[in-house]
Design an enzyme around this catalytic site. Structure first.
Site, mmCIF file in Angstrom:
data_model
loop_
_atom_site.group_PDB
_atom_site.id
_atom_site.type_symbol
_atom_site.label_atom_id
_atom_site.label_comp_id
_atom_site.label_asym_id
_atom_site.label_seq_id
_atom_site.Cartn_x
_atom_site.Cartn_y
_atom_site.Cartn_z
ATOM 1 N N SER A 124 -2.432 29.912 70.108
ATOM 2 C CA SER A 124 -1.833 30.059 68.781
ATOM 3 C C SER A 124 -1.773 31.510 68.360
ATOM 4 C CB SER A 124 -2.686 29.285 67.772
ATOM 5 O OG SER A 124 -2.350 29.666 66.458
ATOM 6 N N TYR A 149 -10.365 27.878 63.121
ATOM 7 C CA TYR A 149 -9.356 27.285 64.027
ATOM 8 C C TYR A 149 -8.845 28.365 64.978
ATOM 9 C CZ TYR A 149 -4.742 26.330 65.743
ATOM 10 O OH TYR A 149 -3.657 26.224 66.567
ATOM 11 N N LYS A 153 -9.234 29.088 69.347
ATOM 12 C CA LYS A 153 -8.165 29.379 70.295
ATOM 13 C C LYS A 153 -8.445 30.686 71.051
ATOM 14 C CE LYS A 153 -5.521 25.833 69.524
ATOM 15 N NZ LYS A 153 -5.319 24.804 70.569
#
Ligand code: WQD
Length: 339
Positions: A124, A149, A153
């Site tokens: 991402s 989050y 990644k």
């Protein structure tokens, strides 16, 4: 070639299953349906005319993952299965680290055990945090991600890179997505978040369909053309096609121990308000929205420089933000009338 698609009943995963089939691959799905449901599998079947093998369990379960690898004999893996809501990750960081990192470790070990060599990872643009330079290239230094989050990644990318360099005999790519939006033109699959959508476009379409009273725009005091955040909104079908190109690139590598990273975005940035205005224009609807406070974890602006994915993979964004918003609305109307 038979490809395991973890999270294959999800938003990006389901569209990728369709494109894999179109390109002659044989997809197999593992999904725990945390953020999806079996209607998606029906939609995939209506589009492709095929019932792909589906296993309903969590990728953190090593024994169950091993069983599927024993049975299916994979040539590659695309790993989508992960929690992905930026805001939610700020509230529940341990859930995000546990789910997003452990599932990757399980897959790395099982792939090694079964000598499966090709791996595509769903990363991402949030790994860039708030970049100092725009557009971001793959050489733009990663910064501490603005959310747990994004950090899962970044950690996952490092795990994959270090694993590949330890020469286990795999070839891997990390695809750094920007903001996937839209739906398949058939309106048979699309974004189907469980509960209250955390992402912008499903919240917009649910508001326009009367399922939500009003959209809150999180902040209008950013240093952008209209004060709202800038993102690189990419049609989910274009993004799905990038995964086919990624598998083809891996297959073309003569040696293993290969790892690379690609930005997958359109290369254009639009603000939240510009997206809202486009949605209203292309669909002829008026959207109820108010301006509210900023959301923790949001970066002000980010959009991709897509030269590398264009030049190396020969992948280009074919659809516009307007196409995606038209498709998203068509999908919302379809599922709303079905409810
Ligand atoms: C976009 C913009 C919000 C909801 C997403 C995915 C993440 C990753 C990166 C792939 C922000 C604003 C949103 C709302 C709003 N994708 N917004 N009101 O945070 O950029 O992250 O793309 O890996 O998985 O989640 O996407 O859609 O949540 O927000 O104003 O009700 O819309 O503030 O500026 P985000 P998003």
């Amino acid at each position: 070639m038979k490809i395991l698609v973890t999270g294959g009943a999800g938003f990006i995963g389901s569209h990728t299953v369709v494109e894999l089939d179109k390109a002659g691959f044989k997809p197999v799905i593992i999904d725990n349906l945390y953020n999806s449901n079996k209607d998606v599998l029906e939609g995939i079947k209506q589009i492709t005319g095929k019932d792909f093998p589906f296993y309903e369990f969590d990728c953190n379960d090593t024994e169950k993952v091993r069983t599927v690898f024993e049975k299916e004999k994979f040539d590659g893996v695309i790993h989508f299965a992960a929690y992905k809501a930026v805001g939610e990750s700020v509230e529940k960081p341990l859930n995000y680290y546990e789910n997003n990192v452990i599932s990757l470790l399980v897959l790395m070990r099982v792939m090694k055990e079964f000598n499966v060599t090709n791996f595509v990872f769903s990363s991402s643009c949030t790994v860039y945090g708030q970049p100092d330079e725009l557009p971001v290239t793959e050489n733009t230094p990663r910064k501490p991600a603005a959310s747990p989050y994004g950090n899962t990644k970044a950690i996952a990318e490092d795990i994959i890179r270090d694993h590949v360099y330890s020469k286990p005999g795999i070839k891997a790519l990390s695809l750094r997505y920007f903001n996937p939006i839209g739906a398949h033109e058939s309106a048979l699959i699309g974004e189907l978040p469980n509960g209250v959508p955390s992402n912008l476009v499903p919240y917009i379409t649910q508001t326009a369909a009367g399922l939500r009273k009003s959209l809150t725009v999180f902040g209008s005091d950013y240093n952008t053309v209209d004060g709202t955040c800038v993102r690189d909104f990419i049609h989910v079908v274009d993004l799905a096609k990038a995964h086919v190109k990624a598998l083809e690139l891996l297959d073309a590598q003569s040696s293993t121990d290969f790892y690379d990273v690609f930005n997958v975005g359109t290369g254009e940035g639009y603000t939240v308000l510009q997206l809202i205005n486009t949605f209203e224009e292309v669909n002829g609807v008026k959207l109820n929205y108010t301006i509210g406070p900023r959301r923790d974890g949001d970066v002000e602006k980010i959009y991709a420089q897509s030269d590398k994915v264009n030049n190396v993979m020969k992948w280009y964004a074919e659809k516009t933000m307007a196409d995606a918003l038209r498709d998203a609305w068509k999908w919302q109307l379809k599922i709303t009338t079905q409810q």
